[in-house]
Design a protein around this motif. Structure first.
Motif, mmCIF file in Angstrom:
data_model
loop_
_atom_site.group_PDB
_atom_site.id
_atom_site.type_symbol
_atom_site.label_atom_id
_atom_site.label_comp_id
_atom_site.label_asym_id
_atom_site.label_seq_id
_atom_site.Cartn_x
_atom_site.Cartn_y
_atom_site.Cartn_z
ATOM 1 N N LEU A 1 0.714 -1.240 0.100
ATOM 2 C CA LEU A 1 0.068 0.167 0.155
ATOM 3 C C LEU A 1 1.015 1.266 0.017
ATOM 4 O O LEU A 1 0.639 2.187 -0.518
ATOM 5 N N VAL B 1 -6.234 -0.794 -6.711
ATOM 6 C CA VAL B 1 -7.856 -0.283 -6.808
ATOM 7 C C VAL B 1 -8.339 -0.313 -5.411
ATOM 8 O O VAL B 1 -7.744 -0.828 -4.276
ATOM 9 N N GLU B 2 -9.510 0.446 -5.359
ATOM 10 C CA GLU B 2 -10.028 0.517 -3.937
ATOM 11 C C GLU B 2 -10.580 -0.735 -3.334
ATOM 12 O O GLU B 2 -10.255 -0.959 -2.178
ATOM 13 N N GLN B 3 -10.830 -1.704 -4.234
ATOM 14 C CA GLN B 3 -11.273 -3.012 -3.862
ATOM 15 C C GLN B 3 -10.197 -3.532 -3.063
ATOM 16 O O GLN B 3 -10.150 -4.337 -1.976
ATOM 17 N N ASP B 4 -8.956 -3.540 -3.729
ATOM 18 C CA ASP B 4 -7.811 -4.378 -3.198
ATOM 19 C C ASP B 4 -7.279 -3.624 -1.916
ATOM 20 O O ASP B 4 -6.755 -4.224 -0.922
ATOM 21 N N LYS B 5 -7.393 -2.401 -1.756
ATOM 22 C CA LYS B 5 -7.113 -1.610 -0.638
ATOM 23 C C LYS B 5 -7.842 -2.091 0.492
ATOM 24 O O LYS B 5 -7.135 -2.613 1.766
ATOM 25 N N GLN B 6 -9.240 -2.341 0.446
ATOM 26 C CA GLN B 6 -9.864 -2.745 1.330
ATOM 27 C C GLN B 6 -9.736 -4.314 1.770
ATOM 28 O O GLN B 6 -9.664 -4.736 3.178
ATOM 29 N N TYR C 1 -6.679 -5.776 1.268
ATOM 30 C CA TYR C 1 -5.423 -5.799 2.056
ATOM 31 C C TYR C 1 -5.425 -5.419 3.498
ATOM 32 O O TYR C 1 -5.067 -5.786 4.572
ATOM 33 N N TRP D 1 0.145 3.177 -3.534
ATOM 34 C CA TRP D 1 -1.337 3.517 -3.103
ATOM 35 C C TRP D 1 -2.298 4.067 -4.079
ATOM 36 O O TRP D 1 -3.167 3.526 -4.214
ATOM 37 N N ASP D 2 -1.808 4.756 -5.053
ATOM 38 C CA ASP D 2 -2.593 5.224 -5.959
ATOM 39 C C ASP D 2 -2.897 4.108 -6.983
ATOM 40 O O ASP D 2 -3.718 4.208 -7.792
#
Length: 291
Positions: free
Chosen positions: A79, A87-92, A94, A83-84
């Motif tokens: 992350l 994708v948002e789904q993968d951030k959640q 992780y 970070w940029d």
């Protein structure tokens, strides 16, 4: 006693001399020596057992503590590095994995600290009058929030017993964690008022504990050699701590197979026959986190 005789020419005894030797002290020394050897053998056996436990403990630390920490570090670095680009789904995803690993590491730290306190004799139970049903619901809520696995709890309105609030939370939390980890849905907790105690049953519908392992279920650093336990990470400490904490607080813990299949742990809490409101479940601030 050693006899010594003097004889005449015909061989008839004329005088007899007797020498008496007191061997009491020698026999006492020999008994002391034998007792010392027995004590040395017992100490050597105890040291070998302690060394084996230290070896198992270090092996547990090197694997079971490192694994969740590695998860946190790995996904944290991903992350931070991109970070940029994530994708948002993968951030959640992780963050969820990091959080789950963090809870696992926190649970391991709790087990290790509790074990150290037990070994040092510093963990003393302070039983209070508690609403056991309320304590069970509290443990279920905490477990569900941490693990996301729903658990049904059934209990009567008034179940006043004597237990240490913090220890009870740790015991029930470990039993719930054990059921959801090694068992299978549905997992349920049933609280029953018996004549002289309150019975708390944690049931699951999994494969249950192998028959040959049941006598060792509450031993230290032990895990079943077959079945689902071989596919899950674990320290072999959870149920050992449950048994020790139950014993220290005057509770009783046992295991029987569930019907038609699965496992059933039964915790018996002494009843308190006095009327009136129970002591607050939060009377102490040193609650342990549950896994």
């Amino acid at each position: 006693m050693l006899p010594f005789g003097l004889h005449d020419q015909a061989g008839r005894p004329q005088h007899v001399a007797i020498q008496v030797i007191d061997v009491t002290a020698q026999r006492a020394l020999e008994r002391d020596r034998q007792q010392h050897l027995v004590e040395l053998d017992e100490r050597a056996t105890a040291l070998q057992r302690a060394n084996a436990q230290v070896h198992d403990f270090m092996a547990m630390l090197s694997h079971d503590v490192r694994t969740p920490l590695t998860t946190v570090v790995t996904f944290g670095e991903v992350l931070l590095d991109d970070w940029d680009g994530v994708v948002e789904q993968d951030k959640q995803l992780y963050v969820q994995r990091m959080t789950a690993a963090g809870h696992r590491a926190a649970g391991l730290v709790t087990e290790v600290l509790t074990l150290a306190q037990l070994d040092a004799g510093a963990l003393v139970a302070r039983p209070l009058r508690l609403d056991i049903a309320h304590a069970v619901r509290e443990a279920v809520t905490t477990h569900t929030a941490t693990n996301g696995q729903p658990i049904a709890a059934t209990a009567p309105d008034e179940t006043i017993g004597l237990a240490d609030p913090a220890h009870l939370q740790l015991i029930i939390g470990n039993l719930l964690g054990n059921a959801t980890k090694y068992g299978a849905p549905p997992v349920e907790v049933v609280v029953v008022n018996d004549k002289d105690h309150i019975r708390v049953e944690v049931r699951d519908a999994g494969e249950g504990v192998p028959d040959e392992f049941v006598p060792h279920l509450f031993d230290r650093f032990t895990r079943a050699g077959r079945g689902v336990a071989t596919t899950k990470p674990g320290t072999g400490l959870g149920l050992y701590l449950v048994a020790r904490l139950a014993e220290a607080g005057g509770l009783d813990i046992s295991y029987t197979p569930n019907q038609p299949h699965g496992g059933r742990f039964v915790l018996r809490v002494p009843r308190d026959g006095r009327r009136g409101q129970p002591a607050a479940a939060h009377a102490r601030a040193d609650h342990f986190p549950v896994q």
